[in-house]
Each structure stands twice: as structure tokens, then as C-alpha cells.
Design an enzyme around this catalytic site. Structure first.
Site, PDB file in Angstrom:
ATOM      1  NE  ARG A   1      41.841  45.062  41.596  1.00 56.66           N
ATOM      2  CZ  ARG A   1      40.774  44.408  42.041  1.00 56.66           C
ATOM      3  NH1 ARG A   1      40.914  43.323  42.777  1.00 56.66           N
ATOM      4  NH2 ARG A   1      39.576  44.840  41.755  1.00 56.66           N
TER       5      ARG A   1
ATOM      6  CD  GLU B   1      59.469  37.941  36.929  1.00 57.05           C
ATOM      7  OE1 GLU B   1      59.151  39.128  36.720  1.00 57.05           O
ATOM      8  OE2 GLU B   1      59.002  37.268  37.874  1.00 57.05           O
TER       9      GLU B   1
ATOM     10  CG  HIS C   1      40.345  51.123  32.447  1.00 56.03           C
ATOM     11  ND1 HIS C   1      39.100  50.730  32.853  1.00 56.03           N
ATOM     12  CD2 HIS C   1      41.210  50.236  32.989  1.00 56.03           C
ATOM     13  CE1 HIS C   1      39.208  49.654  33.629  1.00 56.03           C
ATOM     14  NE2 HIS C   1      40.485  49.334  33.725  1.00 56.03           N
TER      15      HIS C   1
ATOM     16  CB  ALA D   1      42.389  41.497  29.628  1.00 54.75           C
TER      17      ALA D   1
ATOM     18  CB  ILE E   1      54.993  48.318  34.642  1.00 57.64           C
ATOM     19  CG1 ILE E   1      53.485  48.472  34.864  1.00 57.64           C
ATOM     20  CG2 ILE E   1      55.737  49.626  34.885  1.00 57.64           C
ATOM     21  CD1 ILE E   1      52.802  49.483  33.993  1.00 57.64           C
TER      22      ILE E   1
ATOM     23  CB  SER F   1      44.827  51.638  30.372  1.00 60.79           C
ATOM     24  OG  SER F   1      43.870  50.765  30.879  1.00 60.79           O
TER      25      SER F   1
END
Lengths: 476, 417
Positions: free
Chosen positions: A311, A32, A50, A47, A13, A342
Site C-alpha cells: 500500500r 506504465e 469498503h 479486493a 487509479i 473503493s
């Protein structure tokens, strides 16, 4: 250093946001905390691209997913990232579940998902010869696909850096101050200043938001464990095979990967430790049992590795992509759980639009959208190989014998914009060490090359940054 | 396109012995392809002694054993290319290889000798749960770091698997100042040589735990500890026996796998037990003119046997190149009750010499006998005080006996208690 925008978190993202921003005449920093990009959720997920029938119509998830999935093939082409439009199947095992497929179909149509169709068992078996006898039918979604998530992230950062963005690694944001319209972001040792901050810190989004006093976000790491199987059984799934979704997610899937392996997983368990990516024997056994419900002939014999990812589940149950209530110059991009990958291309554009409107910046005339395709010796014909080695002999030395990766490719990975700094970084960029011997032979050669090219001793090279060093002191 | 009578893939002990023998048999046009920077193969990192007792009658280190052959290869002016990786063998025995100086090589061979050796089984194949921290590596990788690069891969070590490399590394790490806490072996017996258990573990008071495995790896960046547990007769961890052991390194010595990617790609028949090619007594594979020897054919416990087997293959390849043989008439060999495999898997009854059959048993036996039968009839029986999976056994079929066999017959070797 002063920047217009500091993006916190080089996952898929943050990296795609930085890449979209790098089109404009502004100064962008991508910070980062790890030694490389794609070090957390972006390297350990399904991976999957969707189709977009899962999310509630009208939600940010639904909007970003359908838009992102439509953008993905083109973006992957531009950035030379492997993407395969394999399509997906949600398999039903009962009449109740056939009813669920109908609901998913209707929701999908409402979300604008193209080409959905319900397959009966005969058509399903034609599409997936190894599917369970118990399967009654499936929802076919042709717009779904598979992508390499870390390669997409790496490519996005490389392209952002080529276009002037700065990638700052090993910068763990510990403090954010705001004064005179500027943020000062600090890791305790050094600091950067930025007009806008984008919080794309994945499971840590809540902690980053809290640094400016924004307590509105609550992230729960939801652990998913996976098993990756050898290419020799890659043919067991032609498409991404889902089971009917539950409250905890989309259930256990069986899917081909872009490299031709077979991936099964994920489990779904809410945990507390945001760094806990350990696998557990019991959970992996359950994952296999569940996956065998779809494809009964799966066994552990072909498993080459297992891994876990987290997640970033948020209590709002939707993507949060909006300025913080505490400070309009601080943009939260939080709760990006599935279908985050996605949605990533669409989120990148969405956040870019928000910021560019505020900054009023112009597009650069010399923006370079394409990322040059890395050399892939293993995919070349003998004629191409001949020509390549003549140009640069480093491509004539094979380092990773399982995957046929040359010294030249590893040097490219190290010297790329935002290049590899550790063994896993080389592995993700080149596949060296991803084959059958899992780095048994080439691991030490990769360490040597990293040390030589980075000008350090070999015992300073790490597996994946931090304290993950591979070697200690010299022998007696 | 280059042309050679024999191309040998791999310049370790197998490849060198095969090439030297072929040369001795009268073939001059030989090329060895070696992927490492030097000839010698894995012996170069095996600085311990114990090599050569059978073949040279003296105890040598790995590099010394290799050097004897490297010197002969140079003396006999056998051509070789190092830092050269073979990529492909075609149906017509064209070998494609690549290196920095020649680029892509295309070599037409009359015969090819496969001598690529083997690799270690990695962690992934074991599916050990836990973290993916640094500090987990195969024992052979650790051996290279210590003996070639001169760096220690850890200080507090647990070793999983009591194969020979694991045992050797237990001693090596100890000598270099590391603490080897335990060697765990999943099976109720060690697959390593008895002499290695004595000299590498017992002499250093390193505990060997049989029927025990690692079930968890802990640590975020670097390994901080492992959980071990005893296993039942089905090799499943027994709940309640878990034990946490603090360590920074886990070395794996959990088996070797012949490296047969090239072999498989050209469609050569493989033996599912050895993971190597199916060969006849000359070590010729199912693909005409392609021979295999050494650890790429089956994993050996002693390099001395690799040398002997490779000489057989070299002689076979030379005969093939020089021509003249009549069509073979094969009998097959088969390991039964207790015998896991036999190499060669088939024997030409028209062979003019004695044939030595090598075989491995599947478990430890005491005071047993090995029985050889031809078409169900006992032809040889031999008492053995001890048989173990870690130690290769052999039996010689005399030529006069072989002469009595007929095409299609079956030789079975079994263990009788």
C-alpha cells in the site's frame, strides 16, 4: 507525441482517471513502466469495496470512499467487471471492541454511509455460521462489496483505449522537464509531451513528484501478505469479515472473492524496498493465526497460493489529490492506500473535473461508455456454447482444463484493446492458469498462443514482462 | 445426440488399453475422447526408456510404448477424437465434450471409462514463501518444454521432490547442458523408483538431500536462488540449517493428483487416500456403468501396470455392456498398519477369476512381511526384503479362496516387521 494529459501509472487509479478523461475531446496518454496494467498494488490487495466508516469525517479518504462505493456497482456493470454487493461485518471480541463498533457506527453515519447496523452475537452467527464462538457482535455495512481489482483496471484501460486514449507500456518515467507550458516526459529513450501530468504512480508517487522538484510527498510501502484458498471452502465467509481496526490499518480480514475463493489477510509491515513483494513463512503463519480468530476452522490445507502487495502509505495519512505546489499543471494523486480501490471511481471523476475545467474540453459525441463483456465459456449454457463454437471454432478448444478456458478467450485477451502481452496478462484477463494445477498444463499452451499471435519466438514470451522470461535457448 | 456403447475419456495408455480390451471382448461401438492433439497421453513427452519391461519384456521409450497401442487402435478401427475435451458426464451417462470441428458433442454411452490421468501438485499447494518470479514450474511442464517444444526452461536448476518425474528431469536437464545443483526431498526417503535414483542421480553425481526442503524463492523477475533447509521428523524446517543456492530454475516434483473433476461432478464416491474413485475388481465405480483406470484411479509407478489395470476395466465395461451379470456381493478391502491403500476397494465374491489386489505402503520397510487377513484371520503371508512407497505391491486372491468369502466380509492387508 503531444498530449493534453499524460497519466503516469496504470493502476486502478490512473486507469480510471484516463478512462474518465477519454470521454472528452482531448489527447490522453496512460504511461506504465510494466508490460501490463494493474501490475502492482492494483493486483495484490483485499479486493474490497469498503462502506466508508473508517476514515476521519471531512477527510478526502472519507469523501472519496463513500462516493466511490456508491459509484462502484454501476461502473462495474458498465465495464462488465464482476462486483458482488456482499456487505461487510466488523467483528468485536470484547466489550471494549463493542464500544469501538459504536464509534465506527457514529463515524459512518457522519460520513454518510447508508444502512449501518450493530448485530448482536445471535444475528452475527446467523449471517456467518462459521464465525468464532468468541465473537460478541459486529457492525453490519450493507453497502460494502467485493470486486476484481485487476479486472476493473484492465476494463478501464480497454475502455479508455477504445475511446482514443493511448496506453504506453514499458515506459518507466525517469525525467520530466517543463518548458513553454508543456511537460516532456522521458524514459531515457523516448519522450512524450503533455500539457498536464497526473502522477498516479502508487508507491512511486514521491519519486515521480521529485522529478519536478516536488519533495512534499513521502511514500512508505506498507506490505500486506495474503493467502488465497480453494473454492471448496468459499462458503466459510458470506460477507467480508473484518476485525476491529488498529493504527496500521483495518486488520486481518476473511472474505469471499468474486470468483468464489476465500481470501485471508493482509499483514501490515512498513518496509523500504518499493519492489519487495515477497511473502515470508512467519508472516503468513501470523496471518492465518489472526484470521482463525474470526473463523477458527481455517487451515493451510486449502491454500492455493499466497501473495504480497504494497500500500502507498503517505505521511499525511490522507489521500493527496491536488496540483503540485511546484507546478499547477502537475496533479499529484498520491497516498492512495486503503480505501483506494473503493475510492477509485470517485477519484477518477474528481481528477477529470479538475483537468477538464482547466482544459475547457467538450464531451465527445461518440464516447462509448460500455465495455463489451468478454466471452466466458465456463459460465455459458450448452446451447450458448454450441452457437458460439459454430460462429468461431476457436471457442471449441479448451486450453485451461481446470478453469475451462478456451483458445478463443485467450485470443480475445491478446487482441483486446491494450491486450495481454505475457502469460500473467492472459491469466488475469481469462483465468487461464488460475485453477488447481496453476498453469502446469496450460502454461506452455498459453506461451505458444502468445508467440503465435504476437509473431515472436516462444522463448521471447515472459511471465510478466522485463526479465521474467520462461524459456532460454533451444535444446541441443 | 451420438450413441456409443463405450465412451473412453482419455486417450493415453489407460484409455487405449481399456478400449482395445473392450473391443477384443466383443464391443464394437467405442469412442475415445482425447484432449491433446494426438493419442498417447503423457507418454509422448517421456522420451526416456524404461517403459514396457513388464508388459512387453523389452525396454521402450514412452512414445514407442504409446505407438504400439496407437497402431492397434488404428488397426482395430476404434474411433477416437483428439483435441476434444470432455466437459461433463450426466447421471444417465451422457457425455458432453467440445472440440473445434464438431463443436459441442452430446454422446449417450452405455458405459463410460474414465482414463483422464493425473496432474502435478503445484507450488501454491506447498506454500513456499518468497517471490513469484518466473522459473518455478512443475517437472512435467519442464519436460514438455524440453522434449516437445525443444527449449530449455533454465540453466541452473534445483529440484524439489524426488518423485520419478523429478529424477528423470534431473538427468534430462543435465544431458541438455544444465547444471542440476541438488534434488531436495522432504521425506527421509525418495518416492521415486530405485532404478531412477541410480540411473538419473548417482550416475551424474547429482546430490539427493533427504529430509530437506525449499523454504524460500528469491529473485525479482526470474528466479535468482532458493533457500533450502533440513527438516525435523515433523517435516518442519530446522532453524540454522538454511542454505542459499544460486539457481535460475526451481522444478517441482512433489506429487501427482488424479484428475477427478468430472468424476466428482457426477457424484462418484472417491477414496480420500488415492484421490481416485472407489472401485470393484472390474474397476467399476459407485456409478453404474462408469469405470475408471490408470492414474485417474490411483497414481501408478509403471505404465505397464496401468495397461494391465485398464485391460481389466475394458473387460469389465464390455461385460457390463453385453449384459448378463448377476447382482454383485461385495466384500471390502482395507489397508492397515503400514498399508496406505488398496485398489480395488471392494471385490465381488461371485467373480469367476482370481483377483489381484494392488497396494502401497506408507514408508520404507526392510525384511518385513505383508499379511493378508480375511475377517481377522490370516490367509496369505509373504516375506518382502524391501517395501517402499514408490513401488506398488500386489497380492493375488485365488478364486477358490474368494469363493469361500461372504458378502460384507473384510480383507485387510498389513505390513509386519
Amino acid at each position: 507525441m503531444n498530449y493534453d494529459v499524460a497519466v503516469i501509472g496504470a493502476g486502478v487509479i490512473g486507469s480510471l482517471i484516463a478512462r474518465e478523461l477519454s470521454r472528452y475531446d482531448i489527447k490522453v496518454a496512460l504511461v506504465e513502466k510494466c508490460n501490463d496494467m494493474a501490475m502492482a498494488t492494483s493486483k495484490a490487495n483485499s479486493a474490497i469495496v469498503h462502506a466508508g466508516f473508517d476514515a476521519k469525517p471531512g477527510s478526502m479518504k472519507a469523501k472519496m470512499n463513500v462516493e466511490g462505493t456508491a459509484l462502484m456497482p454501476g461502473l462495474c456493470k458498465t465495464l462488465s467487471v464482476p462486483f458482488k454487493p456482499v456487505g461487510s461485518l466488523v467483528v468485536a471480541f470484547s466489550d471494549d471492541e463493542m464500544q469501538t463498533l459504536q464509534e465506527l457506527l457514529e463515524r459512518g453515519i457522519e460520513n454518510g454511509v447508508p444502512g449501518l447496523e450493530i448485530y448482536d452475537s445471535a444475528k452475527l452467527r446467523e449471517a456467518e455460521p462459521f464465525i468464532s464462538e468468541e465473537a460478541k457482535g459486529a457492525l453490519w455495512a450493507p453497502s460494502a462489496g467485493i470486486v476484481c481489482p485487476y479486472e476493473l483496471t484492465i476494463a478501464a484501460v480497454e475502455n479508455a483505449v477504445v475511446n482514443g486514449a493511448e496506453f504506453i507500456r514499458n515506459f518507466e518515467v525517469k525525467k520530466i522537464d517543463f518548458a513553454n507550458g508543456m511537460f516532456t516526459v522521458s524514459d531515457g529513450e523516448s519522450e512524450i509531451n503533455a500539457k498536464y501530468v497526473v502522477n498516479a504512480a502508487g508507491v512511486f508517487c514521491d519519486e515521480i513528484a521529485a522529478l519536478i522538484g516536488d519533495d512534499s510527498i513521502h511514500t512508505t510501502p506498507r506490505k500486506g501478505e495474503y493467502m488465497l484458498c480453494d473454492k471448496s471452502i468459499g462458503h466459510l465467509a458470506n460477507h467480508t469479515i473484518f476485525q476491529c481496526p488498529s493504527k496500521m490499518g483495518k486488520g486481518i480480514l476473511v472474505t469471499p472473492t468474486v470468483d468464489g475463493n476465500l481470501l485471508i489477510g493482509p499483514s501490515a509491515l512498513d518496509i523500504e524496498d518499493k519492489t519487495d513483494v515477497t511473502t515470508t513463512a512467519g508472516t503468513l503463519a501470523n496471518v492465518l493465526t489472526a484470521a482463525k480468530r474470526s473463523v477458527p476452522c481455517l487451515t493451510t490445507r486449502e491454500v492455493i497460493t499466497s501473495f504480497a502487495g504494497l500500500r502507498a502509505h503517505c505521511s499525511r495519512n490522507d489521500f493527496i489529490i491536488e496540483p503540485s505546489e511546484k507546478n499547477a499543471q502537475f496533479i499529484n494523486v498520491a497516498g492512495i492506500e486503503s480505501p483506494g480501490l473503493s475510492s477509485a471511481p470517485a477519484i477518477g471523476l474528481y481528477v477529470k473535473d479538475m483537468l477538464i475545467k482547466e482544459l475547457g474540453a467538450a464531451e465527445k459525441a461518440d464516447f462509448k461508455a460500455e465495455r463489451e463483456e468478454p466471452v466466458r465459456f465456463r459460465h455459458m449454457s450448452n446451447e450458448e456454447r454450441k452457437a458460439l463454437i459454430e460462429k468461431n471454432p476457436a471457442y471449441g478448444r479448451i486450453i485451461c482444463r481446470c478453469e475451462t478456458i478456451t483458445e478463443g478467450e485467450i485470443l480475445d485477451a491478446i487482441h483486446a484493446p491494450a491486450g495481454a502481452r505475457d502469460v500473467d496478462g492472459v491469466k488475469r484477463r481469462t483465468r487461464a492458469g488460475m485453477g488447481r494445477c496453476q498453469g502446469g498444463f496450460c502454461g506452455s499452451k498459453v506461451v505458444e498462443l502468445l508467440a503465435r499471435e504476437l509473431g515472436v519466438e516462444i522463448n521471447e514470451i515472459t511471465k510478466c514482462g522485463g526479465n521474467s522470461k520462461i524459456l532460454y535457448e533451444r535444446t541441443k | 445426440m451420438l450413441n456409443y456403447d463405450i465412451v473412453v475419456i482419455g486417450g493415453g495408455p489407460a484409455g487405449m488399453a481399456a478400449a482395445l480390451k473392450a473391443k477384443e471382448c466383443g464391443v464394437d461401438s467405442i469412442l475415445i475422447l482425447e484432449r491433446a492433439e494426438t493419442l498417447g497421453g503423457i507418454l509422448e513427452q517421456c522420451i526416456h526408456t524404461g517403459f514396457g519391461l513388464h508388459y512387453f519384456g523389452e525396454e521402450l521409450s514412452g512414445p514407442e510404448y504409446a505407438d504400439r497401442f496407437i497402431e492397434l487402435v488404428n488397426e482395430k478401427e476404434i474411433e477416437y477424437k483428439t483435441d476434444t475435451m470432455a466437459l461433463e458426464i450426466t447421471e444417465n451417462n451422457v457425455v458432453y465434450a467440445v472440440n473445434k470441428t464438431d463443436g459441442l458433442l452430446e454422446i449417450q454411452a452405455k458405459a463410460v471409462i474414465l482414463a483422464m490421468g493425473c496432474r502435478e501438485r503445484p507450488r501454491g499447494a506447498l506454500n513456499i514463501a518468497g517471490s513469484r518470479a518466473a522459473g518455478v514450474m512443475s517437472a512435467g511442464t519442464a519436460q514438455k518444454y524440453v522434449n516437445i517444444d525443444g527449449y530449455m526452461p533454465g540453466k541452473k536448476v534445483v529440484i524439489l521432490g524426488s518423485g520419478d518425474i523429478g529424477l528423470i528431469m534431473a538427468r534430462r536437464m543435465t544431458l541438455e547442458g544444465a547444471e542440476v545443483k541438488v534434488v531436495c526431498e522432504l521425506m527421509p526417503y525418495s518416492s521415486g523408483l530405485t532404478r531412477n535414483i541410480v540411473q538419473c542421480l548417482d550416475d551424474f553425481n547429482i546430490p539427493l538431500r533427504l529430509s530437506c526442503t525449499v523454504i524460500g524463492i528469491h529473485g525479482k523477475d526470474r528466479v535468482e536462488g532458493v533457500t533450502i533447509a533440513n527438516v525435523d521428523e515433523n517435516r518442519r524446517p530446522i532453524p540454522g540449517t538454511e542454505e542459499y543456492i544460486e539457481c535460475d530454475t526451481l522444478l517441482l516434483s512433489v506429487g501427482l493428483i488424479p484428475e477427478n473433476e468430472l468424476t466428482r461432478a457426477v457424484g462418484i464416491e472417491l477414496d480420500p487416500v488415492t484421490s481416485g474413485a472407489v472401485v470393484d475388481e472390474n474397476r467399476e465405480t459407485s456409478h453404474k456403468g462408469v469405470f475408471a483406470c490408470g492414474n485417474v484411479l490411483h497414481v501408478h509407478d509403471l505404465v505397464d501396470y496401468v495397461t494391465l489395470e485398464s485391460q481389466t476395466a475394458g473387460e469389465g465395461a464390455a461385460k457390463f455392456v453385453l449384459g448378463g451379470g448377476e447382482e454383485p456381493e461385495y466384500i471390502t478391502t482395507k489397508g492397515v498398519s503400514g498399508v496406505r491403500y488398496i485398489v480395488p476397494q471392494k471385490v465381488n465374491v461371485k467373480n469367476e477369476g482370481d483377483v489381484k489386489l494392488y497396494f502401497r505402503v506408507g514408508q520404507v520397510y526392510k525384511n518385513a512381511k505383508t499379511v493378508v487377513k480375511y475377517n481377522g484371520e490370516e490367509i496369505i503371508s509373504k516375506k518382502r526384503p524391501r517395501l517402499a512407497p514408490g513401488e506398488m505391491e500386489s497380492v493375488i486372491i485365488k478364486n477358490d479362496m474368494l469363493k469361500k468369502f461372504a458378502e460384507g466380509g473384510v480383507i485387510e492387508i498389513s505390513v509386519e516387521e
